[in-house]
Design a protein around this motif. Sequence first.
Motif, PDB file in Angstrom:
ATOM      1  N   TRP A  47       0.773  -1.297  -0.033  1.00  0.00           N
ATOM      2  CA  TRP A  47       0.092   0.169  -0.055  1.00  0.00           C
ATOM      3  C   TRP A  47       0.770   1.285  -0.069  1.00  0.00           C
ATOM      4  N   PHE A  48       1.909   1.347   0.801  1.00  0.00           N
ATOM      5  CA  PHE A  48       2.955   2.483   0.763  1.00  0.00           C
ATOM      6  C   PHE A  48       3.768   2.381  -0.669  1.00  0.00           C
ATOM      7  N   PHE A  49       4.242   1.408  -1.068  1.00  0.00           N
ATOM      8  CA  PHE A  49       4.657   1.723  -2.303  1.00  0.00           C
ATOM      9  C   PHE A  49       3.933   2.120  -3.467  1.00  0.00           C
ATOM     10  N   TYR A  50       2.569   1.767  -3.557  1.00  0.00           N
ATOM     11  CA  TYR A  50       1.764   2.229  -4.578  1.00  0.00           C
ATOM     12  C   TYR A  50       1.500   3.685  -4.361  1.00  0.00           C
ATOM     13  N   SER A  51       1.044   4.001  -3.132  1.00  0.00           N
ATOM     14  CA  SER A  51       0.472   5.335  -2.527  1.00  0.00           C
ATOM     15  C   SER A  51       1.634   6.516  -2.894  1.00  0.00           C
ATOM     16  N   CYS A  52       2.904   6.139  -2.305  1.00  0.00           N
ATOM     17  CA  CYS A  52       3.742   7.026  -2.244  1.00  0.00           C
ATOM     18  C   CYS A  52       4.962   7.108  -3.165  1.00  0.00           C
ATOM     19  N   VAL A  53       5.382   5.640  -3.380  1.00  0.00           N
ATOM     20  CA  VAL A  53       6.527   5.705  -4.374  1.00  0.00           C
ATOM     21  C   VAL A  53       6.032   5.642  -5.964  1.00  0.00           C
ATOM     22  N   LEU A  54       5.035   4.753  -6.147  1.00  0.00           N
ATOM     23  CA  LEU A  54       4.690   4.674  -7.499  1.00  0.00           C
ATOM     24  C   LEU A  54       3.605   6.002  -7.837  1.00  0.00           C
ATOM     25  N   GLY A  55       3.003   6.346  -6.960  1.00  0.00           N
ATOM     26  CA  GLY A  55       2.146   7.843  -7.362  1.00  0.00           C
ATOM     27  C   GLY A  55       3.181   8.664  -7.423  1.00  0.00           C
ATOM     28  N   LEU A  56       4.184   9.044  -6.752  1.00  0.00           N
ATOM     29  CA  LEU A  56       5.080  10.188  -7.151  1.00  0.00           C
ATOM     30  C   LEU A  56       5.810   9.977  -8.299  1.00  0.00           C
ATOM     31  N   VAL A  57       5.920   8.884  -8.772  1.00  0.00           N
ATOM     32  CA  VAL A  57       6.538   8.662 -10.103  1.00  0.00           C
ATOM     33  C   VAL A  57       5.662   9.079 -11.303  1.00  0.00           C
ATOM     34  N   VAL A  58       4.245   8.140 -11.153  1.00  0.00           N
ATOM     35  CA  VAL A  58       3.316   8.832 -12.022  1.00  0.00           C
ATOM     36  C   VAL A  58       2.893  10.351 -12.143  1.00  0.00           C
ATOM     37  N   ILE A  59       2.701  10.769 -11.049  1.00  0.00           N
ATOM     38  CA  ILE A  59       2.379  12.334 -11.224  1.00  0.00           C
ATOM     39  C   ILE A  59       3.444  13.272 -11.574  1.00  0.00           C
ATOM     40  N   ASN A  60       4.770  12.570 -11.402  1.00  0.00           N
ATOM     41  CA  ASN A  60       5.833  13.573 -12.006  1.00  0.00           C
ATOM     42  C   ASN A  60       5.810  13.392 -13.480  1.00  0.00           C
ATOM     43  N   VAL A  61       5.649  12.317 -14.049  1.00  0.00           N
ATOM     44  CA  VAL A  61       5.285  12.139 -15.331  1.00  0.00           C
ATOM     45  C   VAL A  61       4.239  12.913 -16.072  1.00  0.00           C
ATOM     46  N   LEU A  62       2.967  12.815 -15.491  1.00  0.00           N
ATOM     47  CA  LEU A  62       1.896  13.590 -15.756  1.00  0.00           C
ATOM     48  C   LEU A  62       2.216  14.974 -15.801  1.00  0.00           C
ATOM     49  N   VAL A  63       2.861  15.511 -14.832  1.00  0.00           N
ATOM     50  CA  VAL A  63       2.997  17.038 -14.687  1.00  0.00           C
ATOM     51  C   VAL A  63       4.172  17.474 -15.873  1.00  0.00           C
ATOM     52  N   PHE A  64       5.260  16.541 -16.123  1.00  0.00           N
ATOM     53  CA  PHE A  64       5.883  16.962 -17.200  1.00  0.00           C
ATOM     54  C   PHE A  64       5.422  17.057 -18.571  1.00  0.00           C
ATOM     55  N   ILE A  65       4.568  15.975 -18.815  1.00  0.00           N
ATOM     56  CA  ILE A  65       3.691  16.107 -20.031  1.00  0.00           C
ATOM     57  C   ILE A  65       2.705  17.293 -20.259  1.00  0.00           C
ATOM     58  N   ALA A  66       2.137  17.504 -19.053  1.00  0.00           N
ATOM     59  CA  ALA A  66       1.148  18.621 -19.131  1.00  0.00           C
ATOM     60  C   ALA A  66       1.752  20.129 -19.382  1.00  0.00           C
ATOM     61  N   VAL A  67       3.198  20.037 -18.750  1.00  0.00           N
ATOM     62  CA  VAL A  67       3.713  21.292 -18.754  1.00  0.00           C
ATOM     63  C   VAL A  67       4.300  21.513 -20.271  1.00  0.00           C
ATOM     64  N   LYS A  68       4.835  20.278 -20.719  1.00  0.00           N
ATOM     65  CA  LYS A  68       5.460  20.478 -22.271  1.00  0.00           C
ATOM     66  C   LYS A  68       4.272  20.823 -23.387  1.00  0.00           C
ATOM     67  N   LEU A  69       3.168  20.095 -22.893  1.00  0.00           N
ATOM     68  CA  LEU A  69       1.860  20.391 -24.008  1.00  0.00           C
ATOM     69  C   LEU A  69       1.118  21.529 -23.812  1.00  0.00           C
ATOM     70  N   PHE A  70       0.851  21.905 -22.499  1.00  0.00           N
ATOM     71  CA  PHE A  70      -0.210  22.980 -22.260  1.00  0.00           C
ATOM     72  C   PHE A  70       0.213  24.125 -21.629  1.00  0.00           C
ATOM     73  N   PHE A  71       1.354  24.269 -21.047  1.00  0.00           N
ATOM     74  CA  PHE A  71       1.916  25.629 -20.605  1.00  0.00           C
ATOM     75  C   PHE A  71       2.860  26.385 -21.481  1.00  0.00           C
ATOM     76  N   LYS A  72       2.498  27.618 -21.384  1.00  0.00           N
ATOM     77  CA  LYS A  72       3.245  28.471 -22.327  1.00  0.00           C
ATOM     78  C   LYS A  72       3.909  29.547 -21.481  1.00  0.00           C
ATOM     79  N   ASP A  73       5.128  30.016 -22.062  1.00  0.00           N
ATOM     80  CA  ASP A  73       5.821  31.236 -21.544  1.00  0.00           C
ATOM     81  C   ASP A  73       4.560  32.312 -21.938  1.00  0.00           C
ATOM     82  N   ILE A  74       4.466  33.363 -20.875  1.00  0.00           N
ATOM     83  CA  ILE A  74       3.629  34.553 -21.395  1.00  0.00           C
ATOM     84  C   ILE A  74       4.409  35.627 -20.547  1.00  0.00           C
TER      85      ILE A  74
END
Length: 77
Positions: A47-74
């Motif tokens: 439960w700890f591995f899935y919630s804290c370790v794997l969850g952190l990896v998944v959200i870091n990948v999703l944030v990276f993708i979101a920043v590359k695709l949707f965020f812009k310098d303004i």
Amino acid sequence: MRKNISQINKEAIITVLLYAFYFCWWYYFAYIYKAESNKFILGLPSWFFYSCVLGLVVINVLVFIAVKLFFKDIDLD
């Protein structure tokens, strides 16, 4: 200026949605997920591995993708 405000709003919505996804992921595996009592992954309870370790990896990948695709310098001037 109006275009900047709509871009800022879009980025804020994406950020809130990513955080809500991460919180739901973490909450599910920390409190709802019924793991076998003796199951360990990398020396951690499953439960700890899935919630804290794997969850952190998944959200870091999703944030990276979101920043590359949707965020812009303004220019804020």
